[in-house]
Design a protein around this motif. Structure first.
Motif, mmCIF file in Angstrom:
data_model
loop_
_atom_site.group_PDB
_atom_site.id
_atom_site.type_symbol
_atom_site.label_atom_id
_atom_site.label_comp_id
_atom_site.label_asym_id
_atom_site.label_seq_id
_atom_site.Cartn_x
_atom_site.Cartn_y
_atom_site.Cartn_z
ATOM 1 N N ILE A 176 0.862 -1.175 0.000
ATOM 2 C CA ILE A 176 0.000 0.000 0.000
ATOM 3 C C ILE A 176 0.900 1.227 0.000
ATOM 4 N N ASN A 177 0.361 2.351 -0.440
ATOM 5 C CA ASN A 177 1.132 3.591 -0.499
ATOM 6 C C ASN A 177 1.233 4.226 0.884
ATOM 7 N N ALA A 178 2.421 4.692 1.233
ATOM 8 C CA ALA A 178 2.644 5.255 2.563
ATOM 9 C C ALA A 178 1.787 6.484 2.826
ATOM 10 N N SER A 179 1.522 7.295 1.795
ATOM 11 C CA SER A 179 0.732 8.509 2.006
ATOM 12 C C SER A 179 -0.670 8.181 2.480
ATOM 13 N N ALA A 180 -1.245 7.105 1.953
ATOM 14 C CA ALA A 180 -2.574 6.692 2.398
ATOM 15 C C ALA A 180 -2.513 6.130 3.812
ATOM 16 N N PHE A 181 -1.446 5.430 4.088
ATOM 17 C CA PHE A 181 -1.274 4.826 5.410
ATOM 18 C C PHE A 181 -1.154 5.892 6.492
ATOM 19 N N TYR A 182 -0.419 6.959 6.191
ATOM 20 C CA TYR A 182 -0.174 7.997 7.193
ATOM 21 C C TYR A 182 -1.271 9.058 7.248
ATOM 22 N N ALA A 183 -2.256 8.973 6.374
ATOM 23 C CA ALA A 183 -3.294 10.002 6.325
ATOM 24 C C ALA A 183 -4.015 10.165 7.652
ATOM 25 N N SER A 184 -4.131 9.077 8.389
ATOM 26 C CA SER A 184 -4.856 9.140 9.661
ATOM 27 C C SER A 184 -3.954 9.477 10.842
ATOM 28 N N GLY A 185 -2.670 9.640 10.581
ATOM 29 C CA GLY A 185 -1.729 9.892 11.682
ATOM 30 C C GLY A 185 -1.666 11.359 12.067
ATOM 31 N N ARG A 186 -0.974 11.601 13.172
ATOM 32 C CA ARG A 186 -0.756 12.973 13.599
ATOM 33 C C ARG A 186 0.581 13.027 14.324
ATOM 34 N N ASN A 187 1.100 14.239 14.454
ATOM 35 C CA ASN A 187 2.390 14.411 15.092
ATOM 36 C C ASN A 187 2.363 13.886 16.516
ATOM 37 N N GLY A 188 3.340 13.065 16.849
ATOM 38 C CA GLY A 188 3.429 12.557 18.220
ATOM 39 C C GLY A 188 2.593 11.323 18.469
ATOM 40 N N GLY A 189 2.025 10.708 17.436
ATOM 41 C CA GLY A 189 1.174 9.540 17.636
ATOM 42 C C GLY A 189 1.678 8.327 16.886
ATOM 43 N N ILE A 190 0.954 7.223 17.041
ATOM 44 C CA ILE A 190 1.277 5.976 16.360
ATOM 45 C C ILE A 190 0.128 5.604 15.444
ATOM 46 N N VAL A 191 0.432 5.342 14.180
ATOM 47 C CA VAL A 191 -0.568 4.931 13.208
ATOM 48 C C VAL A 191 -0.625 3.408 13.190
#
Length: 323
Positions: A85-100
């Protein structure tokens, strides 16, 4: 400061993003080309790393840390034959200081950080490093363990001030990883590798402690406890440039930093770096940096000086872990 601290401080971290990802089951994530240096640490579990242009994949296990200085596309996976899967889609739900999380997590936890820099000289750090720096010995893992555990705790607990703590931990992990790579005899040609040579490091420290001093090959060789001929040959073989070329480049990097971040006059900067005349300094600056001091102060930066003539170009951003 010591030379490594000197160079890192010149890079001036500006913005940080720290975090991690927790994956479960069978998985594969593709990360696109992104210039800079990336630093990962596997807190738990295991996975495979494949970097474009590097023939062999690397198997990563709990406690391993690795740097990717070239910004090449890469893939992390439980099985490299899986469609990623593409990393950009994977990280879309993340935020600074958190774990996706992916697939519920639980199989592999990777943490780190990402930050950009205002300094325009990141390639002096990146140029001498190989495409993958893999730290996997038990002694390496022991040296990184405290930082890894603290980062995992901060990311999990989300306590007040946690973002700042994880940012500093990510930076600490980078410095620790660079130290371990050099101490492990990673090999290569560049200014960093002179820091692990007991004799050459004495001369390097002298130049960094007092860049304005009228150093000569003889006085630097005496600092290193070597004859001038042997010192010159060993320095060039290790660093990729002569001692005096290195000194000039370091002076110009210091000058460039002041031109961009202070209102100091060119004549004042020249004098502080050991040049008796502004014209002599300006001539040296243009030769090394590619434009005049005044043009550089106005934002002209056609080429950043390298601290070793064999080092390769990179970018003005230094990055830790993909975001």
């Amino acid at each position: 400061m010591d030379p490594l601290s000197d160079v890192l401080s010149l890079l001036k971290p500006r913005t940080y993003v720290s975090g991690g990802f927790d994956v479960g089951g069978e998985w594969a994530i593709q990360f696109p080309q992104k210039e800079g240096i990336k630093c990962y640490a596997v807190v738990s579990g295991a996975c495979w790393l494949s970097v474009e242009g590097v023939p062999d994949a690397v198997h990563l296990q709990t406690g391993d840390c690795f740097l990717l200085p070239t910004g090449r596309p890469l893939r992390l996976a439980s099985d490299l034959t899986l469609a990623p899967i593409n990393a950009s889609a994977f990280y879309a739900s993340g935020r600074n200081g958190g774990i996706v999380s992916l697939n519920g997590g639980g199989s592999c936890l990777i943490v780190g950080g990402h930050f950009t820099l205002t300094g325009g000289h990141a390639r002096i750090l990146l140029g001498a490093l190989p495409p993958i720096v893999h730290l996997q010995t038990e002694s390496d893992k022991a040296a990184l363990r405290w930082s890894l555990e603290r980062m995992r705790q901060e990311l999990r607990e989300q306590r007040p001030g946690g973002v700042l703590v994880t940012q500093q931990l990510a930076y600490m992990m980078l410095v620790q990883a660079l130290r371990l790579h050099l101490e492990g005899g990673g090999g290569g040609v560049g200014w960093m590798f002179a820091l692990t040579d007991k004799q050459l490091s004495l001369a390097m420290n002298a130049m960094h402690e007092n860049p304005a001093h009228r150093w000569t090959l003889q006085t630097l060789a005496e600092r290193a406890g070597m004859s001038r001929t042997i010192f010159t040959l060993r320095f060039k073989k290790t660093v990729g440039s002569s001692p005096m070329e290195y000194l000039t480049r370091w002076r110009m990097l210091l000058a460039g930093d002041r031109l961009q971040h202070t209102t100091d006059a060119v004549a004042e900067i020249a004098l502080s770096l050991g040049y008796e005349s502004e014209s002599a300094f300006s001539k040296a600056f243009k030769r090394v940096m590619g434009c005049s001091p005044r043009q550089y102060a106005r934002g002209c930066n056609p080429s950043s000086a390298l601290l070793g003539s064999r080092e390769t170009s990179s970018t003005s951003q230094l990055e830790l872990v993909v975001d």
